[in-house]
Design a protein around this motif. Structure first.
Motif, short mmCIF file in Angstrom:
data_model
loop_
_atom_site.label_atom_id
_atom_site.label_comp_id
_atom_site.label_asym_id
_atom_site.label_seq_id
_atom_site.Cartn_x
_atom_site.Cartn_y
_atom_site.Cartn_z
N THR A 107 51.43 -6.96 2.69
CA THR A 107 52.64 -6.68 1.92
C THR A 107 53.35 -5.42 2.44
O THR A 107 52.71 -4.49 2.93
CB THR A 107 52.33 -6.51 0.43
OG1 THR A 107 51.48 -5.37 0.26
CG2 THR A 107 51.64 -7.74 -0.13
N PRO A 108 54.68 -5.37 2.31
CA PRO A 108 55.42 -4.16 2.67
C PRO A 108 55.16 -3.05 1.65
O PRO A 108 54.71 -3.30 0.53
CB PRO A 108 56.88 -4.60 2.63
CG PRO A 108 56.86 -6.09 2.54
CD PRO A 108 55.56 -6.46 1.90
N PRO A 136 49.79 -0.89 1.26
CA PRO A 136 49.92 -2.35 1.35
C PRO A 136 48.70 -3.06 0.78
O PRO A 136 47.60 -2.50 0.72
CB PRO A 136 50.03 -2.60 2.86
CG PRO A 136 49.28 -1.46 3.48
CD PRO A 136 49.51 -0.28 2.57
N PHE A 158 57.37 -11.76 -4.41
CA PHE A 158 57.26 -10.30 -4.39
C PHE A 158 58.11 -9.70 -5.49
O PHE A 158 59.14 -10.25 -5.87
CB PHE A 158 57.74 -9.75 -3.04
CG PHE A 158 56.88 -10.12 -1.87
CD1 PHE A 158 55.84 -9.30 -1.46
CD2 PHE A 158 57.12 -11.29 -1.16
CE1 PHE A 158 55.07 -9.62 -0.37
CE2 PHE A 158 56.34 -11.63 -0.07
CZ PHE A 158 55.31 -10.80 0.33
N GLY A 171 56.90 -6.10 6.39
CA GLY A 171 55.69 -6.83 6.04
C GLY A 171 55.23 -7.63 7.25
O GLY A 171 55.98 -7.82 8.21
N ARG A 172 53.99 -8.13 7.21
CA ARG A 172 53.46 -8.85 8.37
C ARG A 172 52.64 -10.05 7.93
O ARG A 172 52.10 -10.09 6.82
CB ARG A 172 52.57 -7.93 9.22
CG ARG A 172 53.31 -6.77 9.86
CD ARG A 172 52.36 -5.91 10.67
NE ARG A 172 51.38 -5.22 9.85
CZ ARG A 172 50.15 -4.90 10.24
NH1 ARG A 172 49.73 -5.24 11.44
NH2 ARG A 172 49.33 -4.26 9.43
N SER A 322 52.94 -2.26 13.35
CA SER A 322 52.62 -2.06 11.94
C SER A 322 53.65 -1.08 11.39
O SER A 322 54.72 -0.90 11.99
CB SER A 322 51.19 -1.55 11.77
OG SER A 322 50.87 -1.45 10.39
#
Length: 354
Positions: A107-108, A136, A158, A171-172, A322
């Motif tokens: 999560t951001p 995160p 979210f 975010g990733r 990141s």
């Protein structure tokens, strides 16, 4: 801090935590099978003997060559601070994955997930949950296998933290074979990761605080499977004046880029693991307490602290990214957080001819 390190399932029992280092190309486990056959040889192509007859013993040693990927579009926060992100995961290969594969979502900053996603045929769980705005969380969506030439979508909802900064944090997501899955091998790890952003309307201008913290770093290449590099992080206080810097420690929080670890040797003082996982496809989350006095020599004089980073064995040749954030604590305050967070990353390279 409000956090949990667990795997809370919403669709059956959760799979055990993925601890321990993973070789993404599974060379140690599958190397013997690949000798003389070629690392990209498929099970079907290698199954036939000299006369075209199947060799079951030989075939059993070969992994399924899959080609997993993930992608998404930017999500839009509505007026209530809610957004829905749709992530597509798929397999380009004509060969199905028969072992466990999973999507991991990081999560951001300033975004929380209120409920785990519900995905048909999959199990969702928390690898790490933390509701603090500058930390995160990590979600895992696990599949027992994945069909050939197919894709599916995962919807994640979210909610925006009221103290969110102007620019939306990063975010990733990553979709890979799981640690311990010796049945499947991914042919191209450069398609497995995806960074995502949110779009939102302008927020009210915050009242100014008494600091202006931000950071920079000197990015450098990391040799896959090689020694760690000591990376200098520079912490600035744009509101600092001579002999008047921060009065309290500042917290620098980040998650590691995929395929990258922070080795235990060489970690600076004040460095704490909030969540640690040595699996290359699951980031760790760390916090550094930057000592008081940032900006005490003026706004252009940083406090510099080195943090070691190492590219793990099997990391793809690519830049893995990141993000990190630095925030004041105690009576130190900051209203505008626009430059307190940003992305960083490292180029994973090999020291051989390519």
């Amino acid at each position: 801090m409000h956090n949990q390190t667990h795997e809370q399932s919403i669709a059956g029992s959760a799979e055990p935590g993925l601890l321990g280092r993973r070789n993404m190309i599974k060379a140690a486990t599958l190397g013997a099978a690949a000798i003389g056959l070629g690392g990209s040889l498929s099970r079907e192509a290698a199954a036939a003997g000299p006369q075209g007859s199947a060799d079951p013993a030989r075939n059993a040693l070969l992994p399924n060559i899959v080609n997993l990927y993930c992608t998404s579009a930017a999500a839009i926060y509505d007026g209530s601070g809610n957004a829905t992100m749709t992530i597509t995961v798929g397999n380009f290969s004509s060969v199905a994955a028969t072992g466990p594969v999973s999507l991991k979502v990081i999560t951001p900053f300033y975004a929380n997930v209120n409920s785990l996603p519900s995905v048909s045929g999959a199990t969702s769980s928390w690898l790490y949950q933390n509701t603090d705005a500058d930390v995160p969380s990590i979600i895992k969506v696990a599949f027992s296998g994945f069909p050939a030439n197919s894709s599916t979508t995962v919807t994640v909802s979210f909610s925006l933290d009221p103290g969110a900064s102007g620019p939306a944090p990063l975010g990733r997501a990553i979709f890979t074979t799981d640690a311990g899955n010796t049945q499947d091998q991914d042919s191209d790890l450069t398609r497995n990761t995806w960074a995502f952003l949110f779009v939102k309307s302008s927020l009210p201008t915050p009242a100014p605080g008494n600091t202006n913290l931000f950071y920079t770093l000197s990015e450098q290449p990391l040799v896959t499977g090689g020694a760690a590099a000591s990376v200098p992080f520079n912490f600035y206080n744009g509101a600092g004046t001579l002999l008047d810097g921060t009065d309290h420690v500042a917290h620098f929080t980040f998650s590691t880029p995929f395929y990258t670890r922070v080795p235990s040797s060489g970690r600076p003082a004040g460095f704490t693991a909030l969540y640690e996982n040595d699996d290359p496809a699951i980031p760790s989350v760390y916090r550094l307490a930057v000592p008081a006095g940032i900006g005490a020599l003026g706004p252009a004089a940083p406090t510099t602290i080195n943090i070691p980073f190492q590219a793990q064995t099997g990391a793809p040749k690519m830049r893995s990214i990141s993000s990190g954030i630095v925030l004041p604590t105690g009576t130190d305050t900051q209203g505008d957080l626009s430059t307190s967070h940003h992305r960083f990353g490292f180029l994973n390279v090999v020291n051989t001819a390519v």
